[in-house]
Motif scaffolding. Structure first.
Motif, PDB file in Angstrom:
ATOM      1  N   ARG A  36     -28.287  24.814 -12.181  1.00  0.00           N
ATOM      2  CA  ARG A  36     -28.942  25.927 -12.869  1.00  0.00           C
ATOM      3  C   ARG A  36     -30.273  25.456 -13.443  1.00  0.00           C
ATOM      4  O   ARG A  36     -30.479  24.250 -13.679  1.00  0.00           O
ATOM      5  N   PRO A  37     -31.184  26.389 -13.719  1.00  0.00           N
ATOM      6  CA  PRO A  37     -32.441  26.004 -14.375  1.00  0.00           C
ATOM      7  C   PRO A  37     -32.158  25.418 -15.751  1.00  0.00           C
ATOM      8  O   PRO A  37     -31.264  25.886 -16.467  1.00  0.00           O
ATOM      9  N   ALA A  38     -32.882  24.396 -16.121  1.00  0.00           N
ATOM     10  CA  ALA A  38     -32.693  23.772 -17.433  1.00  0.00           C
ATOM     11  C   ALA A  38     -32.982  24.776 -18.541  1.00  0.00           C
ATOM     12  O   ALA A  38     -33.931  25.561 -18.462  1.00  0.00           O
ATOM     13  N   GLY A  39     -32.145  24.750 -19.567  1.00  0.00           N
ATOM     14  CA  GLY A  39     -32.356  25.613 -20.713  1.00  0.00           C
ATOM     15  C   GLY A  39     -32.022  27.070 -20.482  1.00  0.00           C
ATOM     16  O   GLY A  39     -32.429  27.940 -21.269  1.00  0.00           O
ATOM     17  N   ARG A  53     -25.689  16.657 -16.378  1.00  0.00           N
ATOM     18  CA  ARG A  53     -26.855  15.786 -16.419  1.00  0.00           C
ATOM     19  C   ARG A  53     -28.085  16.605 -16.054  1.00  0.00           C
ATOM     20  O   ARG A  53     -27.985  17.678 -15.452  1.00  0.00           O
ATOM     21  N   VAL A  54     -29.234  16.075 -16.406  1.00  0.00           N
ATOM     22  CA  VAL A  54     -30.500  16.713 -16.058  1.00  0.00           C
ATOM     23  C   VAL A  54     -31.023  16.045 -14.800  1.00  0.00           C
ATOM     24  O   VAL A  54     -31.108  14.818 -14.725  1.00  0.00           O
ATOM     25  N   GLU A  55     -31.383  16.839 -13.800  1.00  0.00           N
ATOM     26  CA  GLU A  55     -31.843  16.311 -12.530  1.00  0.00           C
ATOM     27  C   GLU A  55     -33.336  15.997 -12.551  1.00  0.00           C
ATOM     28  O   GLU A  55     -34.147  16.762 -13.085  1.00  0.00           O
ATOM     29  N   GLU A  56     -33.689  14.882 -11.985  1.00  0.00           N
ATOM     30  CA  GLU A  56     -35.056  14.483 -11.661  1.00  0.00           C
ATOM     31  C   GLU A  56     -36.060  14.764 -12.781  1.00  0.00           C
ATOM     32  O   GLU A  56     -36.073  14.093 -13.788  1.00  0.00           O
ATOM     33  N   ASP A  57     -36.886  15.805 -12.621  1.00  0.00           N
ATOM     34  CA  ASP A  57     -37.995  16.038 -13.545  1.00  0.00           C
ATOM     35  C   ASP A  57     -37.595  16.830 -14.787  1.00  0.00           C
ATOM     36  O   ASP A  57     -38.452  17.275 -15.542  1.00  0.00           O
ATOM     37  N   GLY A  58     -36.306  17.040 -14.985  1.00  0.00           N
ATOM     38  CA  GLY A  58     -35.849  17.765 -16.162  1.00  0.00           C
ATOM     39  C   GLY A  58     -35.812  19.266 -15.993  1.00  0.00           C
ATOM     40  O   GLY A  58     -35.463  19.982 -16.932  1.00  0.00           O
ATOM     41  N   ALA A  59     -36.112  19.768 -14.790  1.00  0.00           N
ATOM     42  CA  ALA A  59     -36.167  21.215 -14.580  1.00  0.00           C
ATOM     43  C   ALA A  59     -34.824  21.814 -14.199  1.00  0.00           C
ATOM     44  O   ALA A  59     -34.615  23.017 -14.332  1.00  0.00           O
ATOM     45  N   ILE A  60     -33.890  20.975 -13.711  1.00  0.00           N
ATOM     46  CA  ILE A  60     -32.612  21.463 -13.206  1.00  0.00           C
ATOM     47  C   ILE A  60     -31.477  20.731 -13.906  1.00  0.00           C
ATOM     48  O   ILE A  60     -31.520  19.515 -14.110  1.00  0.00           O
ATOM     49  N   GLU A  61     -30.440  21.482 -14.255  1.00  0.00           N
ATOM     50  CA  GLU A  61     -29.231  20.902 -14.824  1.00  0.00           C
ATOM     51  C   GLU A  61     -28.103  20.953 -13.803  1.00  0.00           C
ATOM     52  O   GLU A  61     -27.942  21.948 -13.086  1.00  0.00           O
ATOM     53  N   PHE A  62     -27.327  19.876 -13.763  1.00  0.00           N
ATOM     54  CA  PHE A  62     -26.232  19.747 -12.800  1.00  0.00           C
ATOM     55  C   PHE A  62     -24.928  19.516 -13.538  1.00  0.00           C
ATOM     56  O   PHE A  62     -24.856  18.701 -14.458  1.00  0.00           O
ATOM     57  N   PHE A  63     -23.884  20.243 -13.112  1.00  0.00           N
ATOM     58  CA  PHE A  63     -22.535  20.049 -13.620  1.00  0.00           C
ATOM     59  C   PHE A  63     -21.626  19.874 -12.402  1.00  0.00           C
ATOM     60  O   PHE A  63     -21.506  20.783 -11.591  1.00  0.00           O
ATOM     61  N   GLY A  64     -21.028  18.709 -12.268  1.00  0.00           N
ATOM     62  CA  GLY A  64     -20.286  18.420 -11.050  1.00  0.00           C
ATOM     63  C   GLY A  64     -18.854  17.983 -11.285  1.00  0.00           C
ATOM     64  O   GLY A  64     -18.464  17.583 -12.380  1.00  0.00           O
ATOM     65  N   GLY A  65     -18.071  18.049 -10.207  1.00  0.00           N
ATOM     66  CA  GLY A  65     -16.706  17.548 -10.233  1.00  0.00           C
ATOM     67  C   GLY A  65     -15.781  18.296 -11.170  1.00  0.00           C
ATOM     68  O   GLY A  65     -14.809  17.731 -11.679  1.00  0.00           O
ATOM     69  N   MET A  66     -16.021  19.590 -11.398  1.00  0.00           N
ATOM     70  CA  MET A  66     -15.185  20.380 -12.308  1.00  0.00           C
ATOM     71  C   MET A  66     -13.994  20.948 -11.522  1.00  0.00           C
ATOM     72  O   MET A  66     -14.169  21.635 -10.527  1.00  0.00           O
TER      73      MET A  66
END
Length: 602
Positions: A177-180, A101-114
């Motif tokens: 991680r940083p988005a993109g 998912r993209v966090e908050e303002d779209g600047a950070i990407e999150f991948f969880g529960g892997m």
């Protein structure tokens, strides 16, 4: 395959369960008169228009069912573009595609529960972790929902740690991680290991969004990975001790193999931990350095906050075993006392019983009973027997941590760590008032304190030595408790951390004092600055963040005033270089730790 069963209805579909076991879910169905249903359905489908509407309704229901089954959070964290709702960020690892998912303002990407390991349940309960197996080349590619944190591992519940948020199936990692981010242009990596005395904690408490966002603002982006590991009795076994440490090692292996897919440069990895997380990290380093095969310590840097090799006791088996036996007995699986049967088969039968317990709440209740008995020992134990209710050994103030590491020798650790960390980067430090929240109750007089310290350090001579060098004199509860706090803080945190600083090739050493003007600077206070800084881009948080990001990226904190040990940095709103503090007291604490090696509590 996943099958949804009722007495007369079974629906079979491809299963999203990762360990490929079948699971069941009842489907409710109403019983109707078959003739009436058949006639009404025939009438409903008699016209083309009705048939079209009926088919559309069926398709809509199937789509809704599929979404709720496979993607319960399908609308969480997705991006919205000109064409409407689109999928979240995706990363392919082998034949698995993780959708975050993209966090908050779209600047950070999150991948969880892997998952990095198979669920430690059933026969895998109280056993070493088994690596999660990616699909084989001939199997279909799968898309996994990685938009949420995984469950926290089992631990004593509280208002902030509800049982509903816990599971034995908890061995997961998370990536920020940083988005993109372009995976072909990898960036440095920070790996985070939480603390909690090896009995509490979870990765989901530590949202690394602020760290990654600050790294981007500084022009030096990084990737952050955090991990869960087993705690409490789930992390210990008479036949397989220190399972939480084994979990951490397997998670680090997962990170090394798979982080490049997320854009992480594993050759520029720094592993950081706080408290028990830092202590575990140093023992991972000792283990990696001792392996005859493999790459040893493959990460290039270590950041250890308020934790050293011997911060908490390394219990010998004759201290650890009674604690586990009390847990097993409370869970309804006592070990046989048959004197004609060797201990090992009896232990195995006890573990077989524990692995067969289906209700995890039974184990959770047993754990709570052990923790209550342990705290009773801390607050009221004493005497020569050293045995408290439930058979738990009285180890003084250390009893607050009955599930700390066990069976590990730390003799000569200084030389082993020095060799393992040659050419690597080290950042260590501790907070001003580390011991305050660990002072046991009922500390009113000097006699109370010396009794507790004697039990803690296994010697009245050691207790008196530390008291004489740490006490400012005077009487009263405040003086007594402050003196005990200084002693525990020195022995558990300051001495182990300083010993590491002086036994590695080069270390940046800090003393976190922010907040001293308004009260105590407690154990864990620095985490506020690292993970939850102010949003203004100023203040204490960014004083710390900037230096930690620089350490991850460049291998040094990027502060001209911060020289390596034996210099140190006082970390406050106005950071400054300072000489070493409390030299005599911390050296005395280090001497006590050396004397205790190999004793009942170490």
């Amino acid at each position: 395959m996943r099958q949804y069963r009722n007495d007369q209805l079974t629906l079979t579909m491809p299963s999203p369960v990762l360990d490929r076991r079948e699971s069941t879910l009842p489907l409710k169905r109403k019983t109707h008169d078959s003739r009436r249903v058949s006639l009404s359905r025939r009438a409903m489908l008699s016209s083309p228009c009705a048939r079209t509407l009926y088919l559309a309704l069926v398709c809509a229901c199937l789509l809704f069912w599929a979404a709720s089954t496979y993607r319960q959070d399908i609308l969480i964290g997705v991006a919205v573009g000109a064409g409407g709702v689109v999928e979240g960020p995706r990363v392919k690892v082998g034949r698995t595609v993780y959708e975050g998912r993209v966090e908050e303002d779209g600047a950070i990407e999150f991948f969880g529960g892997m998952r990095y390991a198979l669920p430690p349940i059933g026969v895998r309960r109280f056993a070493p972790p088994e690596a999660f197996v990616e699909p084989a080349e001939h199997e279909s590619e799968r898309v996994m929902d990685a938009s949420r944190w995984g469950k926290r591992c089992m631990q004593t519940p509280s208002a902030l740690r509800p049982v509903s948020d816990m599971s034995e199936d908890c061995l997961t990692v998370n990536v920020f991680r940083p988005a993109g981010l372009d995976a072909s242009k990898p960036v440095p990596v920070m790996i985070w290991i939480y603390g909690g005395g090896f009995q509490s904690g979870t990765a989901s408490v530590y949202n690394a969004t602020s760290i990654v966002r600050r790294s981007v603002a500084l022009g030096t982006p990084i990737v952050v990975l955090s991990l869960n590991y087993r705690l409490g009795p789930w992390s210990q076994s008479p036949t397989s001790p220190n399972l939480g440490l084994a979990d951490q090692a397997l998670a680090l292996s997962w990170a090394r193999t798979h982080l490049p897919a997320f854009g992480g440069d594993v050759e520029k990895t720094t592993v950081m931990g706080q408290s028990a997380g830092a202590m575990g990290l140093w023992h991972l380093i000792l283990q990696a350095a001792e392996k005859e095969r493999g790459d040893g310590v493959w990460w290039r840097g270590v950041g250890a906050m308020s934790g050293g090799v011997d911060t908490l006791p390394l219990y010998q088996p004759h201290v650890r075993l009674p604690t586990f036996l009390a847990f097993a007995s409370s869970a309804g699986c006592p070990m046989s006392s048959n004197p004609h049967t060797r201990p090992t088969p009896r232990l195995e039968r006890m573990l077989t019983c524990l692995r067969a317990v289906e209700d995890p709440h039974v184990l959770l209740d047993a754990h709570r009973a052990v923790m209550d008995a342990a705290m009773s020992a801390v607050n009221g134990g004493g005497g020569d027997v050293r045995m408290m209710s439930g058979g738990i050994v009285d180890v003084g103030a250390y009893g607050q941590f009955p599930w700390a590491l066990s069976g590990i020798s730390v003799n000569g650790w200084e030389e082993r760590v020095r060799k393992a960390m040659e050419g690597k980067n080290v950042l260590v430090g501790a907070n001003l008032d580390e011991g305050v929240q660990f002072v046991p109750a009922n500390m009113h007089t000097e006699a109370d304190a010396l009794s507790m310290l004697t039990r803690t350090f296994n010697s009245s001579t050691r207790a008196e030595r530390l008291w004489s060098i740490s006490s400012p004199g005077g009487e009263g509860d405040g003086v007594v408790r402050d003196t005990v706090a200084r002693i525990l803080g020195d022995v558990w945190f300051h001495a182990p951390v300083r010993a590491l600083a002086k036994n590695v090739e080069k270390a940046w050493y800090y003393h976190y004092t922010y907040g001293r003007e308004s009260g105590h600077v407690l154990h864990g206070a620095e985490l506020q600055s690292l993970f939850w800084p102010s949003t203004t881009g100023e203040g204490m948080g960014f004083k710390m963040l900037d230096r930690w990001v620089s350490f991850v990226v460049h291998g040094h904190p990027g502060d001209e005033a911060w020289k390596p040990y034996p210099s140190a940095l006082e970390l406050n709103v106005k950071p400054r270089s300072v000489p070493l503090w409390r030299v005599e007291q911390i050296q005395a604490a280090e001497d006590v730790l050396k004397e205790m090696r190999g004793e009942w509590a170490r």
